[in-house]
Design a protein around this motif. Sequence first.
Motif, PDB file in Angstrom:
ATOM      1  N   ARG A 190      -4.663   5.219  -5.033  1.00  0.00           N
ATOM      2  CA  ARG A 190      -3.211   5.349  -4.722  1.00  0.00           C
ATOM      3  C   ARG A 190      -3.013   4.306  -3.493  1.00  0.00           C
ATOM      4  O   ARG A 190      -1.887   3.809  -3.357  1.00  0.00           O
ATOM      5  N   LEU A 191      -4.272   3.750  -2.779  1.00  0.00           N
ATOM      6  CA  LEU A 191      -3.878   2.655  -1.911  1.00  0.00           C
ATOM      7  C   LEU A 191      -3.491   1.490  -2.666  1.00  0.00           C
ATOM      8  O   LEU A 191      -2.728   0.801  -2.149  1.00  0.00           O
TER       9      LEU A 191
ATOM     10  N   GLU B  26      -0.195  10.463   1.240  1.00  0.00           N
ATOM     11  CA  GLU B  26      -0.572  11.725   1.689  1.00  0.00           C
ATOM     12  C   GLU B  26      -1.599  11.062   2.924  1.00  0.00           C
ATOM     13  O   GLU B  26      -1.989  11.922   3.998  1.00  0.00           O
ATOM     14  N   TYR B  27      -1.991   9.761   3.225  1.00  0.00           N
ATOM     15  CA  TYR B  27      -2.706   9.245   3.853  1.00  0.00           C
ATOM     16  C   TYR B  27      -1.824   8.810   5.382  1.00  0.00           C
ATOM     17  O   TYR B  27      -1.234   7.734   5.111  1.00  0.00           O
ATOM     18  N   LYS B  28      -1.980   9.446   6.493  1.00  0.00           N
ATOM     19  CA  LYS B  28      -1.039   9.010   7.478  1.00  0.00           C
ATOM     20  C   LYS B  28      -1.794   7.962   8.196  1.00  0.00           C
ATOM     21  O   LYS B  28      -2.964   8.358   8.989  1.00  0.00           O
ATOM     22  N   GLU B  29      -1.258   6.717   8.392  1.00  0.00           N
ATOM     23  CA  GLU B  29      -1.789   5.703   9.013  1.00  0.00           C
ATOM     24  C   GLU B  29      -1.909   5.884  10.600  1.00  0.00           C
ATOM     25  O   GLU B  29      -1.075   6.726  11.142  1.00  0.00           O
TER      26      GLU B  29
ATOM     27  N   VAL C 115       0.873  -1.047  -0.168  1.00  0.00           N
ATOM     28  CA  VAL C 115      -0.187  -0.110   0.034  1.00  0.00           C
ATOM     29  C   VAL C 115       0.881   1.481   0.024  1.00  0.00           C
ATOM     30  O   VAL C 115       1.780   1.551   0.860  1.00  0.00           O
ATOM     31  N   LYS C 116       0.547   2.108  -0.981  1.00  0.00           N
ATOM     32  CA  LYS C 116       1.359   3.341  -1.058  1.00  0.00           C
ATOM     33  C   LYS C 116       0.332   4.417  -1.200  1.00  0.00           C
ATOM     34  O   LYS C 116      -0.141   4.672  -2.176  1.00  0.00           O
ATOM     35  N   CYS C 117       0.349   5.097  -0.083  1.00  0.00           N
ATOM     36  CA  CYS C 117      -0.407   6.505  -0.308  1.00  0.00           C
ATOM     37  C   CYS C 117       0.156   7.448   0.662  1.00  0.00           C
ATOM     38  O   CYS C 117      -0.220   7.514   1.986  1.00  0.00           O
TER      39      CYS C 117
ATOM     40  N   GLU D   1      -9.880  -0.375   5.053  1.00  0.00           N
ATOM     41  CA  GLU D   1     -10.323  -1.687   6.191  1.00  0.00           C
ATOM     42  C   GLU D   1     -11.317  -2.726   5.394  1.00  0.00           C
ATOM     43  O   GLU D   1     -11.235  -3.829   5.700  1.00  0.00           O
TER      44      GLU D   1
ATOM     45  N   LEU E  74      -6.751   9.609  -3.939  1.00  0.00           N
ATOM     46  CA  LEU E  74      -6.115   8.921  -2.612  1.00  0.00           C
ATOM     47  C   LEU E  74      -6.222   7.638  -2.237  1.00  0.00           C
ATOM     48  O   LEU E  74      -5.439   6.771  -2.338  1.00  0.00           O
TER      49      LEU E  74
ATOM     50  N   LYS F 258      -9.746   5.611   5.646  1.00  0.00           N
ATOM     51  CA  LYS F 258      -9.501   4.181   6.369  1.00  0.00           C
ATOM     52  C   LYS F 258     -10.912   2.936   6.194  1.00  0.00           C
ATOM     53  O   LYS F 258     -10.288   2.169   6.117  1.00  0.00           O
TER      54      LYS F 258
ATOM     55  N   LYS G 121      -3.763   7.799  12.561  1.00  0.00           N
ATOM     56  CA  LYS G 121      -4.483   8.858  13.218  1.00  0.00           C
ATOM     57  C   LYS G 121      -5.536   8.435  13.909  1.00  0.00           C
ATOM     58  O   LYS G 121      -6.200   9.092  15.016  1.00  0.00           O
ATOM     59  N   HIS G 122      -6.472   7.641  13.457  1.00  0.00           N
ATOM     60  CA  HIS G 122      -7.534   7.053  14.119  1.00  0.00           C
ATOM     61  C   HIS G 122      -7.360   5.567  14.529  1.00  0.00           C
ATOM     62  O   HIS G 122      -6.437   4.921  14.023  1.00  0.00           O
ATOM     63  N   ASP G 123      -7.965   5.213  15.422  1.00  0.00           N
ATOM     64  CA  ASP G 123      -7.777   3.735  16.126  1.00  0.00           C
ATOM     65  C   ASP G 123      -8.129   2.779  14.684  1.00  0.00           C
ATOM     66  O   ASP G 123      -9.141   2.620  14.354  1.00  0.00           O
ATOM     67  N   GLU G 124      -7.166   1.724  14.510  1.00  0.00           N
ATOM     68  CA  GLU G 124      -7.398   0.644  13.465  1.00  0.00           C
ATOM     69  C   GLU G 124      -8.434  -0.245  14.051  1.00  0.00           C
ATOM     70  O   GLU G 124      -8.055  -0.821  15.177  1.00  0.00           O
TER      71      GLU G 124
ATOM     72  N   ASP H 238      -9.440  11.369   6.165  1.00  0.00           N
ATOM     73  CA  ASP H 238      -8.810   9.997   6.819  1.00  0.00           C
ATOM     74  C   ASP H 238      -9.923   9.056   6.999  1.00  0.00           C
ATOM     75  O   ASP H 238      -9.463   7.871   7.084  1.00  0.00           O
TER      76      ASP H 238
END
Lengths: 193, 280
Positions: B233-234, A183-186, A179-181, B177, B230, B173, A188-191, B169
């Motif tokens: 791009r995932l 701009e999206y910062k992993e 996974v390459k993105c 998921e 975005l 997400k 930040k929210h609870d996974e 985000d």
Amino acid sequence: MKRIQAPLQEEVVRSLRVGDEVLIDGVIYAARDAAHKRMAEAIAQNLALPFNPQGQIIYYVGPCPAPPGRVIGSAGPTTSGRMDAYTPALLERGLRAMIGKGERSQAVVQAMQRYGAVYLAAVGGAGVYLAERIIAVETVAYPELGPEALLKLEVESFPCIVAIDAYGGNIYQEVRNRVKCPEYKEGKHDEKR
Amino acid sequence: MREIHCEQIRAAVRELVLKANVELPSDVVEALKAAHKQEESALARRILGILLTNAEMALEKKMAICQDTGMVSVHIDMGQEVRVVGGDINQAVNEGIRQGYQEGYFRKSVVNDPLSRINSGDNTPAIIHYQLSPGDHFNITVMPKGAGSENMGQLAMLKPAQGLAGVRDFVIKAVKEAGANACPPLIVGVGIGGNMEMAAYLSKKALLRPLNTRHHRAELRTLEDEWLGLINRLGLGPQGMGGKTTALAVNIETYPTHIASLPVAVSLSCHATRRRSCKL
């Protein structure tokens, strides 16, 4: 493209690797949520299963009714993860493969490695395309479950991709690792997972 | 006052579900073709090709595009100058669904109680939304939606301080998921604002908008394009097996909200986004 015969021989299962494309000929069983729940209850009570899972393939599908002149209606895969809780007990009893779509739990992947089984993905949403490869249908058990009854299907050139192999090779995990993105910062929210 | 007979409603709903389940909307077909053209991975191209072939086969053989012919949500947008006569409007809608699902050989996927889970046998009841506004129009839209993608929807009550970045985000997400489970390529419906139920409703309304129609407000149109970029791009790709096409579109709908709230809901739909409308 490899052609494989169902039920499966152990050496065939062990020869498959993640990413392989296969065509299945032979007999497979259709079961989804409610049929799995019934089978799990049978196992818990030490009762016989409606079929012997030894060497077999279970296809996670709840087909549409057969229109006139056809053996089955639209019949693509359902989300496999809902069957995760029931799968290890079936693998322990000799089940060699499952056909579905989407990811599996760690417990299922580990049981597949322990007993030697593969997880095959069919294209989700291709219900008519896949129904064309099913040439005979017989109800084996639980007819009262309607679209969730346990069926025996005869398939010809049924196309699948090896999504998880008997060695833990996992196409979904490989893709997630890539996974390459930026701009999206992993995190930040609870996974959830 | 204009009168609409329940019999007209029943007949219209029957016709709509019969068509919706068999004919993939043309805007979705176009988007799939465009994605097929620009995919680089051989597997991703093959999967998209199979989905396009499947849509053609469904039309030709009059079979359901996907075996999960869903639970049907029905949106009735009616003018306040309309009077419904000849029976119970809810029964008329459900009767139309019962007949359409029987005649179309569609799967009956509704259980009559979420806990005891006995199949209702005829795919009813529907989920019916009524919207009243001035006029004498009567528009019906049906959306039979499968559970594979529906089960991967998410809703969050964010803090206003989390702002636009928080919303973005959360949307990404949810897609990440959902992974392969929701059957990408997806159509991503985003509802922002209102309260909890409104955000969920908006995210569904967003899925009703054709993929070739972007939001009429420029700033939201920009977000739709940016978030689609975005998401793609995932690299999840068709069926979560890698590729450039994780989503075909992001559709956003918004509504005013409370000073303390920032609700956001994400409804995911697989390529088999079935929707059909008519006017009575």
